[in-house]
Design an enzyme around this catalytic site. Structure first.
Site, PDB file in Angstrom:
ATOM      1  N   LEU A 125      21.982  -0.394  65.526  1.00 42.67           N
ATOM      2  CA  LEU A 125      21.448   0.354  64.383  1.00 42.67           C
ATOM      3  C   LEU A 125      20.860  -0.623  63.365  1.00 42.67           C
ATOM      4  O   LEU A 125      19.698  -0.514  62.978  1.00 42.67           O
ATOM      5  CB  LEU A 125      22.577   1.190  63.750  1.00 42.67           C
ATOM      6  CG  LEU A 125      22.216   2.019  62.516  1.00 42.67           C
ATOM      7  CD1 LEU A 125      21.244   3.139  62.879  1.00 42.67           C
ATOM      8  CD2 LEU A 125      23.470   2.629  61.878  1.00 42.67           C
ATOM      9  N   GLY A 131      20.431  -2.419  56.560  1.00 44.22           N
ATOM     10  CA  GLY A 131      21.867  -2.505  56.861  1.00 44.22           C
ATOM     11  C   GLY A 131      22.555  -1.248  56.354  1.00 44.22           C
ATOM     12  O   GLY A 131      22.631  -0.240  57.052  1.00 44.22           O
ATOM     13  N   GLY A 242      33.687   5.214  64.889  1.00 48.90           N
ATOM     14  CA  GLY A 242      33.786   3.749  64.904  1.00 48.90           C
ATOM     15  C   GLY A 242      34.640   3.234  63.765  1.00 48.90           C
ATOM     16  O   GLY A 242      35.422   2.288  63.924  1.00 48.90           O
ATOM     17  N   ARG A 268      61.005 -21.651  56.779  1.00 48.22           N
ATOM     18  CA  ARG A 268      60.604 -22.660  55.807  1.00 48.22           C
ATOM     19  C   ARG A 268      61.591 -22.737  54.645  1.00 48.22           C
ATOM     20  O   ARG A 268      61.937 -21.717  54.047  1.00 48.22           O
ATOM     21  CB  ARG A 268      59.205 -22.302  55.281  1.00 48.22           C
ATOM     22  CG  ARG A 268      58.704 -23.159  54.159  1.00 48.22           C
ATOM     23  CD  ARG A 268      58.283 -24.534  54.643  1.00 48.22           C
ATOM     24  NE  ARG A 268      57.754 -25.337  53.545  1.00 48.22           N
ATOM     25  CZ  ARG A 268      57.378 -26.585  53.677  1.00 48.22           C
ATOM     26  NH1 ARG A 268      57.463 -27.181  54.863  1.00 48.22           N
ATOM     27  NH2 ARG A 268      56.909 -27.254  52.652  1.00 48.22           N
ATOM     28  N   GLY A 340      50.057 -24.968  52.067  1.00 47.30           N
ATOM     29  CA  GLY A 340      49.057 -25.869  52.664  1.00 47.30           C
ATOM     30  C   GLY A 340      48.872 -25.634  54.153  1.00 47.30           C
ATOM     31  O   GLY A 340      47.756 -25.718  54.682  1.00 47.30           O
ATOM     32  N   GLU A 363      30.339  -1.728  60.236  1.00 48.81           N
ATOM     33  CA  GLU A 363      30.456  -0.272  60.390  1.00 48.81           C
ATOM     34  C   GLU A 363      30.544   0.434  59.025  1.00 48.81           C
ATOM     35  O   GLU A 363      31.238   1.435  58.856  1.00 48.81           O
ATOM     36  CB  GLU A 363      31.594   0.090  61.342  1.00 48.81           C
ATOM     37  CG  GLU A 363      31.350  -0.546  62.716  1.00 48.81           C
ATOM     38  CD  GLU A 363      32.081   0.092  63.858  1.00 48.81           C
ATOM     39  OE1 GLU A 363      32.391   1.282  63.794  1.00 48.81           O
ATOM     40  OE2 GLU A 363      32.342  -0.635  64.837  1.00 48.81           O
ATOM     41  N   THR A 365      30.046  -1.006  54.759  1.00 50.82           N
ATOM     42  CA  THR A 365      30.809  -1.818  53.801  1.00 50.82           C
ATOM     43  C   THR A 365      31.802  -0.933  53.029  1.00 50.82           C
ATOM     44  O   THR A 365      31.702   0.297  53.046  1.00 50.82           O
ATOM     45  CB  THR A 365      29.844  -2.451  52.773  1.00 50.82           C
ATOM     46  OG1 THR A 365      29.168  -1.379  52.101  1.00 50.82           O
ATOM     47  CG2 THR A 365      28.821  -3.371  53.435  1.00 50.82           C
ATOM     48  N   SER A 366      32.687  -1.590  52.291  1.00 49.14           N
ATOM     49  CA  SER A 366      33.626  -0.816  51.455  1.00 49.14           C
ATOM     50  C   SER A 366      32.858   0.037  50.441  1.00 49.14           C
ATOM     51  O   SER A 366      33.270   1.157  50.113  1.00 49.14           O
ATOM     52  CB  SER A 366      34.578  -1.763  50.714  1.00 49.14           C
ATOM     53  OG  SER A 366      35.428  -2.392  51.637  1.00 49.14           O
ATOM     54  N   GLU A 367      31.722  -0.497  49.975  1.00 51.41           N
ATOM     55  CA  GLU A 367      30.921   0.262  49.002  1.00 51.41           C
ATOM     56  C   GLU A 367      30.375   1.536  49.664  1.00 51.41           C
ATOM     57  O   GLU A 367      30.377   2.614  49.055  1.00 51.41           O
ATOM     58  CB  GLU A 367      29.768  -0.612  48.478  1.00 51.41           C
ATOM     59  CG  GLU A 367      30.205  -1.775  47.583  1.00 51.41           C
ATOM     60  CD  GLU A 367      30.892  -2.938  48.322  1.00 51.41           C
ATOM     61  OE1 GLU A 367      30.786  -3.015  49.568  1.00 51.41           O
ATOM     62  OE2 GLU A 367      31.533  -3.761  47.654  1.00 51.41           O
TER      63      GLU A 367
HETATM   64  N1  CAA Z   1      27.818  13.266  60.631  1.00 55.04           N
HETATM   65  C1  CAA Z   1      26.797  14.154  60.822  1.00 55.04           C
HETATM   66  N2  CAA Z   1      25.704  14.186  60.014  1.00 55.04           N
HETATM   67  C2  CAA Z   1      25.634  13.315  58.994  1.00 55.04           C
HETATM   68  C3  CAA Z   1      26.654  12.367  58.750  1.00 55.04           C
HETATM   69  C4  CAA Z   1      27.774  12.392  59.609  1.00 55.04           C
HETATM   70  N3  CAA Z   1      28.777  11.522  59.425  1.00 55.04           N
HETATM   71  N4  CAA Z   1      26.323  11.641  57.678  1.00 55.04           N
HETATM   72  C5  CAA Z   1      25.147  12.096  57.247  1.00 55.04           C
HETATM   73  N5  CAA Z   1      24.736  13.118  58.042  1.00 55.04           N
HETATM   74  C6  CAA Z   1      23.526  13.914  57.891  1.00 55.04           C
HETATM   75  C7  CAA Z   1      23.594  14.653  56.547  1.00 55.04           C
HETATM   76  O1  CAA Z   1      24.268  15.895  56.690  1.00 55.04           O
HETATM   77  C8  CAA Z   1      22.138  14.836  56.216  1.00 55.04           C
HETATM   78  O2  CAA Z   1      21.619  15.922  56.972  1.00 55.04           O
HETATM   79  P1  CAA Z   1      20.549  16.944  56.332  1.00 55.04           P
HETATM   80  O3  CAA Z   1      19.346  16.095  56.020  1.00 55.04           O
HETATM   81  O4  CAA Z   1      20.336  17.922  57.425  1.00 55.04           O
HETATM   82  O5  CAA Z   1      21.209  17.494  55.111  1.00 55.04           O
HETATM   83  C9  CAA Z   1      21.489  13.565  56.757  1.00 55.04           C
HETATM   84  O6  CAA Z   1      22.388  13.058  57.758  1.00 55.04           O
HETATM   85  C10 CAA Z   1      21.267  12.515  55.692  1.00 55.04           C
HETATM   86  O7  CAA Z   1      22.491  12.235  55.065  1.00 55.04           O
HETATM   87  P2  CAA Z   1      22.558  11.403  53.699  1.00 55.04           P
HETATM   88  O8  CAA Z   1      21.608  12.011  52.710  1.00 55.04           O
HETATM   89  O9  CAA Z   1      23.978  11.292  53.300  1.00 55.04           O
HETATM   90  O10 CAA Z   1      21.937   9.994  54.180  1.00 55.04           O
HETATM   91  P3  CAA Z   1      21.648   8.649  53.394  1.00 55.04           P
HETATM   92  O11 CAA Z   1      20.343   8.127  53.847  1.00 55.04           O
HETATM   93  O12 CAA Z   1      21.874   8.852  51.923  1.00 55.04           O
HETATM   94  O13 CAA Z   1      22.747   7.648  54.006  1.00 55.04           O
HETATM   95  C11 CAA Z   1      24.842   6.527  54.109  1.00 55.04           C
HETATM   96  C12 CAA Z   1      24.075   7.834  53.884  1.00 55.04           C
HETATM   97  C13 CAA Z   1      26.297   6.930  53.992  1.00 55.04           C
HETATM   98  C14 CAA Z   1      24.534   5.478  53.035  1.00 55.04           C
HETATM   99  C15 CAA Z   1      24.508   5.972  55.525  1.00 55.04           C
HETATM  100  O14 CAA Z   1      23.200   5.467  55.565  1.00 55.04           O
HETATM  101  C16 CAA Z   1      25.475   4.920  55.990  1.00 55.04           C
HETATM  102  O15 CAA Z   1      26.564   5.231  56.466  1.00 55.04           O
HETATM  103  N6  CAA Z   1      25.090   3.630  55.884  1.00 55.04           N
HETATM  104  C17 CAA Z   1      25.873   2.530  56.441  1.00 55.04           C
HETATM  105  C18 CAA Z   1      25.415   2.194  57.816  1.00 55.04           C
HETATM  106  C19 CAA Z   1      26.450   1.463  58.607  1.00 55.04           C
HETATM  107  O16 CAA Z   1      27.625   1.778  58.577  1.00 55.04           O
HETATM  108  N7  CAA Z   1      26.000   0.472  59.360  1.00 55.04           N
HETATM  109  C20 CAA Z   1      26.858  -0.275  60.252  1.00 55.04           C
HETATM  110  C21 CAA Z   1      26.141  -0.470  61.570  1.00 55.04           C
HETATM  111  S1  CAA Z   1      27.103  -0.717  62.998  1.00 55.04           S
HETATM  112  C22 CAA Z   1      27.732  -2.263  62.897  1.00 55.04           C
HETATM  113  O17 CAA Z   1      28.359  -2.570  61.937  1.00 55.04           O
HETATM  114  C23 CAA Z   1      27.472  -3.280  63.948  1.00 55.04           C
HETATM  115  C24 CAA Z   1      28.442  -3.386  65.026  1.00 55.04           C
HETATM  116  O18 CAA Z   1      28.048  -3.725  66.122  1.00 55.04           O
HETATM  117  C25 CAA Z   1      29.905  -3.172  64.829  1.00 55.04           C
END
Ligand code: CAA
Length: 381
Positions: A125, A131, A242, A268, A340, A363, A365-367
């Protein structure tokens, strides 16, 4: 409400705990040092049916519930956090979406061998410029006749070095924002698919995090996972699962920090007695124990919510947020208890502290977990 594990869950915990103690823990320092993806430990996990735990048996899995799965990831991570995330990604980020969104033909080809652990999966992704803002990804999939042509690059792909297939999220309609994304199953040997930079990381050093480059990768429609335009939903609902796996990984690392701290504090001596008798140390141990247990409970709760069939974004974000922050705090205190020696790589807590940090980042961030939790609160969920 019953806080006891079932007989089956207890058996799985005991089996994985013993396996992890005997086979994985003795290798953890070496895996960390060599940074080589541990294919042999993956194979051993496959032999114990840990690679497709929630996949039904007909598709090569074990058909267990999500609580059994988080128990297994916790126990593996307690021994080796790299092994924990490798297994979590194969189960949660790869097998789970193929099972939920794949057709029977796709499951036969792209689920069965992965659930059996004959092959390894990964999830693509994140991109260099996308990110946390996952919907802004730039990888394009353009229709040319009856094929899709994919171009772009993905970064920080866990398992990427060894993966036989990648779930790739691409933009199929740039005007539609998050509704213009689509998921694809891309085999490693597809022309145009290549592995780019292999990252050197602070912790979980051997989980094979690489860049994956897609240069005119041509795919037929049978590679599309889920409907066209449904990719964001596939990506987000997959991450809900995840994040429970990462919460379990964090619980395992934190439990390990507590285990090591307890035994070191008993041995210790300072000021004429074991440091375990000093209240300064006892308070740290008590705080660690409470945080580990609270994180474990939230992780189990999220796993139960997942199996209920309804959306569980809130529970999963709460579990990951709590467990990852508790994990970083617990490993930091473990280093402090060791003094240490905690800062030296001959002792395991140094590795635990480095491994812990990523749980607050990947997967989501905390934010981002706080964003998901607050969004749910404001919607009245
Ligand atoms: N399940 C189903 N649908 C979902 C959903 C979920 N969990 N979350 C959002 N949606 C849907 C919403 O219902 C919405 O649908 P509609 O348009 O039909 O209303 C649509 O998706 C958009 O949702 P948002 O407006 O909430 O989307 P956003 O663009 O504001 O993003 C976010 C929300 C929470 C910030 C999201 O982008 C996010 O989680 N970002 C973090 C990404 C992430 O975790 N990346 C890690 C990658 S994997 C990795 O770490 C690598 C690895 O190999 C381990």
């Amino acid at each position: 409400m019953d806080f006891r594990l079932t007989e089956e869950q207890r058996l799985i915990r005991d089996m994985v705990r013993e396996f992890a103690r005997e086979e994985i823990a003795p290798r953890a320092a070496e895996i960390d040092r060599t940074r080589e993806f541990p294919r042999d430990t993956f194979r051993k996990c496959a032999d114990l049916n840990l690679t497709g735990m929630m996949v039904p048996e007909e598709w090569g899995g074990t058909g267990l519930d999500s609580v059994s799965y988080v128990i297994a990831v916790e126990e593996l991570s307690r021994a080796c956090a790299t092994t924990g995330v490798i297994i979590s990604v194969n189960n949660s980020l790869y097998c789970d979406p193929v099972q939920r969104y794949g057709t029977d033909a796709q499951k036969e080809r792209w689920l069965k061998p992965f659930a059996l652990g004959e092959k390894i999966g990964c999830y693509c992704l994140t991109e260099p410029h996308a990110g946390s803002d996952a919907a802004s990804l730039r990888t394009l999939a353009v229709r040319e006749g009856d094929t899709w042509v994919l171009n772009g690059s993905k970064v920080f792909v866990t398992n990427g070095i060894a993966a036989d297939c990648a779930i790739v999220f691409a933009n199929t309609d740039r005007d539609k924002g998050n509704r213009g994304l689509t998921a694809f199953l891309v085999d490693r040997d597809t022309p145009g698919y290549s592995i780019g930079k292999h990252e050197t990381k602070m912790g979980i050093t051997a989980s094979g995090s690489v860049e994956i480059v897609l240069d005119h990768v041509r795919l037929s429609d049978e590679h599309r996972l889920g409907a066209e335009g449904e990719g964001f939903k596939v990506a987000m609902s997959t991450l809900d699962g995840g994040r429970i796996g990462i919460a379990a990984q964090a619980v395992g690392i934190a439990q390990s920090a507590l285990d090591h701290s307890l035994s070191y504090a008993r041995e210790r001596k300072a000021f004429g007695k074991p440091i375990a008798e000093l209240q300064a140390i006892q308070f740290k141990l008590a705080n660690m124990a409470v945080a580990v247990e609270a994180s474990r409970m939230l992780t189990y709760r999220a796993a139960v919510a997942k199996d209920s069939g309804r959306r569980f974004s809130q529970e999963s974000a709460m579990a990951k947020l709590m467990a990852s922050e508790a994990c970083v705090a617990a490993t930091r205190e473990a280093v402090q208890i060791y003094g240490g020696y905690g800062y030296i790589n001959e002792y395991p807590v140094e590795r635990l502290y480095r491994d812990a940090k990523i749980t607050e980042i990947y997967e989501g961030t905390s934010e981002i977990q706080r964003v998901v939790i607050a969004a749910g609160l404001l919607k009245g969920e």
